[in-house]
Design a protein around this motif. Structure first.
Motif, PDB file in Angstrom:
ATOM      1  N   LEU A   1      37.548  36.564  50.193  1.00 53.93           N
ATOM      2  CA  LEU A   1      37.023  37.911  49.981  1.00 53.93           C
ATOM      3  C   LEU A   1      36.360  37.973  48.615  1.00 53.93           C
ATOM      4  O   LEU A   1      36.841  37.354  47.661  1.00 53.93           O
ATOM      5  N   ARG A   2      35.298  38.747  48.514  1.00 56.03           N
ATOM      6  CA  ARG A   2      34.660  38.963  47.214  1.00 56.03           C
ATOM      7  C   ARG A   2      34.892  40.412  46.796  1.00 56.03           C
ATOM      8  O   ARG A   2      34.406  41.339  47.446  1.00 56.03           O
ATOM      9  N   ALA A   3      35.645  40.598  45.727  1.00 58.89           N
ATOM     10  CA  ALA A   3      35.961  41.945  45.260  1.00 58.89           C
ATOM     11  C   ALA A   3      34.748  42.573  44.580  1.00 58.89           C
ATOM     12  O   ALA A   3      33.926  41.881  43.969  1.00 58.89           O
ATOM     13  N   THR A   4      34.670  43.896  44.656  1.00 55.56           N
ATOM     14  CA  THR A   4      33.556  44.617  44.038  1.00 55.56           C
ATOM     15  C   THR A   4      33.915  45.227  42.698  1.00 55.56           C
ATOM     16  O   THR A   4      33.037  45.557  41.905  1.00 55.56           O
ATOM     17  N   ASP A   5      35.204  45.415  42.437  1.00 58.06           N
ATOM     18  CA  ASP A   5      35.674  45.920  41.152  1.00 58.06           C
ATOM     19  C   ASP A   5      37.147  45.561  41.004  1.00 58.06           C
ATOM     20  O   ASP A   5      37.767  45.024  41.933  1.00 58.06           O
ATOM     21  N   ALA A   6      37.695  45.849  39.826  1.00 55.25           N
ATOM     22  CA  ALA A   6      39.073  45.434  39.553  1.00 55.25           C
ATOM     23  C   ALA A   6      40.068  46.097  40.485  1.00 55.25           C
ATOM     24  O   ALA A   6      41.010  45.453  40.971  1.00 55.25           O
ATOM     25  N   ARG A   7      39.878  47.395  40.784  1.00 45.56           N
ATOM     26  CA  ARG A   7      40.832  48.084  41.651  1.00 45.56           C
ATOM     27  C   ARG A   7      40.809  47.505  43.059  1.00 45.56           C
ATOM     28  O   ARG A   7      41.847  47.314  43.691  1.00 45.56           O
ATOM     29  N   SER A   8      39.612  47.224  43.571  1.00 47.67           N
ATOM     30  CA  SER A   8      39.539  46.670  44.924  1.00 47.67           C
ATOM     31  C   SER A   8      40.137  45.265  44.964  1.00 47.67           C
ATOM     32  O   SER A   8      40.718  44.865  45.984  1.00 47.67           O
ATOM     33  N   ALA A   9      40.030  44.512  43.860  1.00 45.71           N
ATOM     34  CA  ALA A   9      40.642  43.182  43.802  1.00 45.71           C
ATOM     35  C   ALA A   9      42.157  43.286  43.883  1.00 45.71           C
ATOM     36  O   ALA A   9      42.812  42.550  44.627  1.00 45.71           O
ATOM     37  N   VAL A  10      42.724  44.207  43.107  1.00 44.63           N
ATOM     38  CA  VAL A  10      44.176  44.390  43.112  1.00 44.63           C
ATOM     39  C   VAL A  10      44.648  44.853  44.488  1.00 44.63           C
ATOM     40  O   VAL A  10      45.664  44.380  45.011  1.00 44.63           O
ATOM     41  N   THR A  11      43.895  45.780  45.086  1.00 45.12           N
ATOM     42  CA  THR A  11      44.256  46.268  46.428  1.00 45.12           C
ATOM     43  C   THR A  11      44.206  45.147  47.450  1.00 45.12           C
ATOM     44  O   THR A  11      45.109  45.000  48.287  1.00 45.12           O
TER      45      THR A  11
END
Length: 328
Positions: free
Chosen positions: A7-17
């Motif tokens: 998966l490629r995260a779009t921001d820090a919050r989405s990465a943590v989620t």
């Protein structure tokens, strides 16, 4: 290598989620350590969350004079940055000492702080290892431990932390910014990395979903007079047998302040707080340096095959302090 989702995260919050919602997920930055561990079968993530597009890749000066280093900064760029080279030469020197140019151009600051030990038992899945499989034992204590810890180790683990950059950041009192389940927070250095105790599988105080976003290096005027010195088994790329990061503030022949950390000797970058306390207010002489270093290394508990690290660390640290004092 086992199959995994990506998966490629779009921001820090989405990465943590994404990390929280997927079992056995891991963050992917430069991948210079993680991919090796996946090939060896040591790391077996089911999902890789790519954070390379969300972590800042810049080095900036904060309003209070601190350096703000994005977690996505490549190590090669960090070592070449004019602000880093001018204000914290020990940090640039540590990064340059840490790996080949190819690896520096891939590896990131956040990943460098989180790289795992290079202990041969940890990397060999056919061998027991408390760090890899808690409760299986630490064969290094009776086996190959020449390059392992002499400070802060436990009966469960004698591995050393491999990062050169982390040693310099520990000496400089860096502050690590983290995004986690509860939102953003900061973790000081020293304090990010753990000594093994009875939980050697935990290298840091971070939780599984925590993501490093920024490293802050507080303003330290006398850090312009600093040095990183590394002793290794060969002149080309190799991990430290012993390393020293030191900065010294001398006025009228007296040590006003100092920062010292050791690498290659413990499970975490070792901040030499006893030596620092002994040096402040003392004469900037080789005799005073030797006395302070001896106070620090009195804590050492070498194993049968790595006792040479204690006098080696002593000599390297004293020589580094003498050089810094002479250059003041």
């Amino acid at each position: 290598m086992r199959p995994f989702a990506y998966l490629r995260a779009t921001d820090a919050r989405s990465a943590v989620t994404a990390s929280r919602e997927r079992p056995n997920a891991m963050y992917l930055g430069g991948g210079t350590n993680l991919v090796d561990l996946m090939r060896l079968g040591v790391a077996l993530p089911e999902t890789l969350v790519d954070v390379t597009r969300i972590s800042s890749g810049t080095v900036e000066e904060g309003p209070d004079g601190a350096l703000l280093i994005g977690a996505g900064v490549r190590n090669g760029d960090l070592a070449a940055d004019p602000l880093v080279r001018r204000r914290h030469p020990m940090l640039a020197q540590a990064v340059l000492a840490g790996a080949s140019g190819q690896i520096r151009n891939m590896a990131t600051v956040g990943g460098n702080l989180l790289q795992r030990t290079r202990c041969s038992y940890f990397q060999d899945v056919s061998k027991p290892c408390n760090k890899r499989l808690p409760g299986t034992g630490c064969p290094a204590r009776e086996g190959d431990h020449r390059n392992l810890a002499v400070l802060g180790h436990s009966g469960d683990c004698v591995a050393t932390h491999p990062s050169d950059m982390a040693v310099a950041l520990a000496a400089l009192g860096a502050i690590v910014h983290v995004e986690g389940r509860g939102g953003p927070r900061t973790v000081p250095m020293p304090g990010l990395h753990r000594l093994p105790g009875t939980e050697p599988e935990r290298d840091t105080v971070l939780e599984p979903d925590d993501l490093i976003t920024l490293v802050e290096v507080p303003a330290l005027p006398f850090a312009t007079r600093s040095r990183y010195r590394k002793v290794r088994d060969r002149a080309s790329f190799a991990f430290a047998v012993v390393s020293v990061a030191a900065a010294l503030d001398v006025a009228d022949g007296v040590v006003r302040d100092c920062r010292i950390a050791l690498g290659g000797v413990a499970h975490a970058p070792w901040r030499a707080e006893s030596a620092e306390a002994a040096l402040r207010g003392s004469a900037a002489t080789e005799a005073s340096f030797a006395e302070a270093v001896d106070a620090e290394l009195a804590q050492a508990r070498p194993l049968p095959e790595n006792g040479f690290k204690v006098p080696l660390a002593r000599n390297v640290l004293i020589r580094t302090l003498v050089d810094l004092a002479e250059a003041s």
